[in-house]
Design a protein around this motif. Sequence first.
Motif, PDB file in Angstrom:
ATOM      1  N   ALA A 107      58.004  38.862  66.826  1.00 48.88           N
ATOM      2  CA  ALA A 107      56.868  39.781  66.677  1.00 48.88           C
ATOM      3  C   ALA A 107      56.981  40.600  65.388  1.00 48.88           C
ATOM      4  O   ALA A 107      55.979  40.841  64.702  1.00 48.88           O
ATOM      5  N   LEU A 108      58.194  41.004  65.049  1.00 51.89           N
ATOM      6  CA  LEU A 108      58.392  41.755  63.806  1.00 51.89           C
ATOM      7  C   LEU A 108      58.115  40.907  62.570  1.00 51.89           C
ATOM      8  O   LEU A 108      57.548  41.398  61.587  1.00 51.89           O
ATOM      9  N   THR A 161      54.415  40.736  62.311  1.00 49.55           N
ATOM     10  CA  THR A 161      53.895  42.040  61.908  1.00 49.55           C
ATOM     11  C   THR A 161      54.140  42.275  60.421  1.00 49.55           C
ATOM     12  O   THR A 161      53.257  42.797  59.717  1.00 49.55           O
ATOM     13  N   PHE A 220      51.283  42.917  57.677  1.00 49.14           N
ATOM     14  CA  PHE A 220      51.340  44.109  56.835  1.00 49.14           C
ATOM     15  C   PHE A 220      51.144  43.737  55.366  1.00 49.14           C
ATOM     16  O   PHE A 220      50.385  44.393  54.647  1.00 49.14           O
ATOM     17  N   LEU A 258      45.350  40.074  65.107  1.00 52.04           N
ATOM     18  CA  LEU A 258      46.045  41.128  65.850  1.00 52.04           C
ATOM     19  C   LEU A 258      46.801  40.570  67.047  1.00 52.04           C
ATOM     20  O   LEU A 258      47.767  41.177  67.521  1.00 52.04           O
ATOM     21  N   PRO A 307      51.200  38.869  66.672  1.00 48.26           N
ATOM     22  CA  PRO A 307      52.498  39.407  67.115  1.00 48.26           C
ATOM     23  C   PRO A 307      52.690  39.308  68.630  1.00 48.26           C
ATOM     24  O   PRO A 307      53.799  39.060  69.101  1.00 48.26           O
TER      25      PRO A 307
END
Length: 185
Positions: free
Chosen positions: A55-56, A59, A63, A91, A94
């Motif tokens: 998920a990071l 993300t 970003f 959206l 993640p």
Amino acid sequence: MKDRTLVQIALYAAIIAVLGLLPRFDIPLAGGVPITAQSMGIMLAGVMLGAWRGALAVTLFLFVVALGAPLLAGGRGGLGVFFGPSVGFLLGYPVAAFAAGLIMQRFRNQPVLPVALIAAVIGGIVVLYPLGIIGMSTLGSLSPLDAAKACLIFIPGDTIKAVLVALVAQTVARGYPEALISRGA
């Protein structure tokens, strides 16, 4: 966070970005949501890195896209992509990676191939599509039912991507099991 973890997260964010170099296919029935290879990167991040790291990674990728880097398929980037019909998918990325990684972690003692396939399908289709449908119906020109019907066109390709992710995970597990972080303790 350890240096190795940061490198792994950055590596998978880069893999997702590289998959954006492959051409996208615009489908008129899909309300402006293209078919891209990047959803395979989302599945791969979750399956290979586990829930949180996957998920990071996603993300981080989003970003960088939000900052304006043209990393989405077709050279798209910037805040504007989050105000179009693809927003639900973006959206949801993640969340999808987290779900795939969570399944890999929960079933770490089971054979890699079937678990990775199930994880990729659940994360990349079952979890992601409802979020994509919401975005398509909210910011696209489709009703929720029409958005759900439009998503049917994505299922064959995403199933193939899930199979490829499972095969990659199986191959990595055989050759370099430590790289399959989602299966670690």
